[in-house]
Design an enzyme around this catalytic site. Structure first.
Site, PDB file in Angstrom:
ATOM      1  N   LYS A  35       0.787  38.019  10.843  1.00  0.00           N
ATOM      2  CA  LYS A  35      -0.652  37.873  11.063  1.00  0.00           C
ATOM      3  C   LYS A  35      -0.898  36.888  12.200  1.00  0.00           C
ATOM      4  O   LYS A  35       0.010  36.185  12.646  1.00  0.00           O
ATOM      5  CB  LYS A  35      -1.335  37.395   9.778  1.00  0.00           C
ATOM      6  CG  LYS A  35      -0.867  36.045   9.271  1.00  0.00           C
ATOM      7  CD  LYS A  35      -1.538  35.680   7.966  1.00  0.00           C
ATOM      8  CE  LYS A  35      -1.057  34.306   7.484  1.00  0.00           C
ATOM      9  NZ  LYS A  35      -1.747  33.880   6.251  1.00  0.00           N
ATOM     10  N   TYR A 253      -9.797  10.159  30.631  1.00  0.00           N
ATOM     11  CA  TYR A 253     -11.176  10.098  30.162  1.00  0.00           C
ATOM     12  C   TYR A 253     -11.323   9.073  29.032  1.00  0.00           C
ATOM     13  O   TYR A 253     -10.475   8.978  28.144  1.00  0.00           O
ATOM     14  CB  TYR A 253     -11.636  11.459  29.644  1.00  0.00           C
ATOM     15  CG  TYR A 253     -11.875  12.477  30.721  1.00  0.00           C
ATOM     16  CD1 TYR A 253     -12.912  12.315  31.649  1.00  0.00           C
ATOM     17  CD2 TYR A 253     -11.076  13.601  30.818  1.00  0.00           C
ATOM     18  CE1 TYR A 253     -13.140  13.250  32.642  1.00  0.00           C
ATOM     19  CE2 TYR A 253     -11.297  14.556  31.807  1.00  0.00           C
ATOM     20  CZ  TYR A 253     -12.336  14.368  32.714  1.00  0.00           C
ATOM     21  OH  TYR A 253     -12.557  15.295  33.696  1.00  0.00           O
TER      22      TYR A 253
END
Length: 356
Positions: A35, A253
């Protein structure tokens, strides 16, 4: 020159991990769970490497059809069954095994016009309370299904919420035994954790997922360090820039990281838009030129920074392993407050993938 970030899928590792599953559960047949596009590895890339399994288990009907059209003739188990009664025509055409977890599915199956009966997996709610019938309902539902002409072979199915704990299957197994009392039926209960650590759950079919891809069902690599599993995915890149910081200078950042003294920093071409976790903290392990070091500063969309103090020889073009054989994906995930499953599945489409 193309951007150097890439994911490598190791087909030999997948085959090896499947063999380790068979060693752990020698008397059971194996559903290879593929899956989520084979846990981010790419179903089209890896299914042939896992074709030594006895069947494939998945969620998406499109994936099942792809496998059939690529030549897979063995069993395919749809783990959540069908989502609409109209899909049963395709289940019939492609001969798919369906799980049944709801009464509406039983009615839809009873009303369908099929060319031949479908094999079904009757889902027992083992206490996880996601899908399935509670133990008190199972006998009645079983008898109802046995009377339907559209139902072929029936198997009892359940799932475990806490199989990574030593006692994690005790209560669920008691519920399953209550539900199955007196029923002569094959069983498929064991997920990856139960396959490795709870042989009493193995029965007729096991359903390994994450261990096929070489990561830990507990999220901790140390728990599978002796299991002989190999990572099936490597995320790698290169250093594309170098900065020399002075004491007090910051990186990235938010200026999260501050150098305590002079320090060389390598800038790596990989960021959260590639699937690397933005929340990874300073010190998250990274391999630079074969030397283990750590992340510094906030991960950007396209870049991240690493400490080059342990590897003074590193410079532009030095290879970087972000996870793989040396840097375990479980360790990166644990540092980031998540699990290896999520990082595998989050690999971004823009990252080139090669098979090795």
């Amino acid at each position: 020159m193309t951007r150097p970030v890439q994911a490598s899928i190791h087909l030999a590792a997948l085959r090896h991990n499947l063999s380790q599953v068979r060693y752990a559960a020698p008397h059971s047949r194996v559903w290879a769970v593929v899956k989520a596009d084979a846990y981010g590895h790419g179903l089209s890339r890896v299914w042939s490497a896992l074709s030594g399994a006895d069947g494939f288990a998945m969620l998406n009907l499109e994936d099942a059809i792809q496998l059939r059209e690529r030549g897979w003739k063995g069993p395919i188990l749809m783990l959540e069954g069908f989502f609409d009664a109209q899909e049963l025509a395709l289940f019939d055409r492609y001969r798919l095994t369906t799980s049944l977890h709801s009464r509406w599915q039983i009615k839809a199956l009873a009303d369908a016009r099929l060319s031949a009966p479908l094999d079904v997996y009757l889902k027992i709610n083992s206490g996880m309370n996601r899908l399935g019938f509670v133990p008190e309902q199972v006998h009645r539902v079983w008898r109802q299904l046995r009377e339907l002409k559209n139902v072929g072979e029936m198997t009892l199915m359940a799932h475990f919420a806490d199989a990574d704990r030593p006692d994690g299957v005790d209560a669920p197994m008691a519920r399953i035994s209550q539900a199955a009392e007196g029923l002569e039926a094959p069983r498929s209960l064991a997920n990856s954790a139960a396959t490795l650590w709870h042989p009493q759950t193995h029965y007729d079919w096991v359903r390994p997922g994450i261990v096929l891809y070489g990561a830990s069902p507990s999220g901790r690599w140390c728990d599978i360090a002796s299991a002989g599993l190999r990572p099936a995915m490597t995320l790698s890149s290169e250093i594309i820039g170098v900065q020399t910081l002075k004491a007090g200078e910051r990186v990235g950042y938010g200026s999260r990281y501050c150098a305590s003294g002079e320090q060389r920093i390598g800038i790596v071409a990989c960021g959260y838009a590639d699937g690397y976790p933005r929340v990874a903290p300073d010190g998250t392990p990274v391999l630079v030129g074969g030397v283990r070091t750590g992340l510094v500063g906030t991960v950007s969309m396209d870049m991240l920074a690493v400490d080059l103090t342990p590897c003074p020889q590193a410079g532009i073009g030095t290879p970087v392993e972000l996870w793989g054989e040396q840097i375990r994906i479980d360790d990166v995930a644990a540092a980031s407050g998540t699990i290896g499953y999520e990082l595998m599945c989050a690999l971004a489409p823009r990252v080139p993938v090669v098979t090795a």
